[in-house]
Structures are given as C-alpha cells and as structure tokens.
Design a protein around this motif. Structure first.
Motif, short mmCIF file in Angstrom:
data_model
loop_
_atom_site.label_atom_id
_atom_site.label_comp_id
_atom_site.label_asym_id
_atom_site.label_seq_id
_atom_site.Cartn_x
_atom_site.Cartn_y
_atom_site.Cartn_z
N ARG A 5 0.82 -1.22 0.00
CA ARG A 5 0.00 0.00 0.00
C ARG A 5 0.84 1.25 0.00
NH1 ARG A 5 -3.43 0.02 5.08
NH2 ARG A 5 -3.67 2.14 4.38
N ASN A 6 2.04 1.17 0.60
CA ASN A 6 2.89 2.35 0.71
C ASN A 6 3.84 2.53 -0.46
OD1 ASN A 6 1.73 3.17 3.13
ND2 ASN A 6 3.04 1.81 4.31
N PRO A 8 3.84 3.30 -4.27
CA PRO A 8 2.93 3.74 -5.35
C PRO A 8 2.95 2.82 -6.57
CG PRO A 8 4.23 5.58 -4.54
CD PRO A 8 4.77 4.34 -3.86
N ILE A 11 0.54 -0.37 -5.72
CA ILE A 11 -0.78 -0.16 -5.12
C ILE A 11 -1.83 -1.08 -5.76
CG2 ILE A 11 -1.59 1.78 -6.54
CD1 ILE A 11 -2.08 2.56 -3.16
N ASP A 37 -9.34 2.54 2.33
CA ASP A 37 -8.21 3.48 2.46
C ASP A 37 -7.24 3.32 1.29
OD1 ASP A 37 -9.02 4.64 4.89
OD2 ASP A 37 -7.91 3.17 6.09
N THR A 38 -7.02 2.08 0.88
CA THR A 38 -6.09 1.82 -0.21
C THR A 38 -6.66 2.31 -1.53
OG1 THR A 38 -5.29 -0.11 1.01
CG2 THR A 38 -4.68 0.03 -1.31
N LYS A 41 -6.16 5.99 -1.55
CA LYS A 41 -4.75 6.30 -1.83
C LYS A 41 -4.46 6.16 -3.32
CE LYS A 41 -0.86 5.54 0.85
NZ LYS A 41 -0.11 4.77 1.79
N SER A 45 -11.99 7.15 -5.56
CA SER A 45 -12.88 7.51 -4.46
C SER A 45 -14.22 6.79 -4.52
CB SER A 45 -13.09 9.02 -4.39
OG SER A 45 -13.62 9.51 -5.60
N LYS A 68 -14.54 9.56 7.28
CA LYS A 68 -13.96 9.30 5.95
C LYS A 68 -15.03 9.38 4.88
CE LYS A 68 -10.17 6.54 7.78
NZ LYS A 68 -9.56 5.20 7.90
#
Length: 74
Positions: A5-6, A8, A11, A37-38, A41, A45, A68
């Motif tokens: 997830r961290n 890019p 992802i 959340d992922t 990121k 959306s 959120k």
C-alpha cells in the motif's frame, strides 16, 4: 499488504490482495476500511466510498469511518 500500500508502484497489487482478503473476511469492518483506504490512496474515491459504506454497515458506531465517508461525499 501494508508494504504494498505504501509503494505507489505496487498499489494495484495491494488492492488485488486486499480484495481477496476482504472476500475471505467478509464480516471484518477493519478489512473493508483498509481496502477503502487503499482505494482512496490510489485515487479511486468511488470504490473507496463503497467499501467505507460496507465497513460502516458492519461497524455502525465507527466514527473514523463516518468521517472518511463525509470527507469523500462533501
């Protein structure tokens, strides 16, 4: 999955992995929130909102998820 997830560049791999986990743990609000959340990121959306709403159905008193959702829908 947190490592993926961290990164890019990874992802999409994280989302694929979390989708599998979310299916296996379909009653886990935390798993749905992590997936949402992922997606957020990753800039997706609409999918993030879908999974946040799903997580909220599983954990209706979770204020973090409510915030959120509010931030996406405003």
């Amino acid at each position: 999955s947190r490592f993926l997830r961290n990164d890019p560049n990874r992802i999409k791999d994280a989302i694929d992995l979390l989708e599998t986990y979310a299916a296996d743990y379909s009653h886990s609000a935390a798993m749905k929130e992590t997936l949402a959340d992922t997606y957020l990121k990753a800039g997706n959306s609409s999918n993030a909102l879908k999974y946040f709403q799903n997580a909220l159905q599983l954990d209706p008193s979770n204020e973090s998820i409510k915030q959120k959702i509010k931030s996406i829908t405003k």
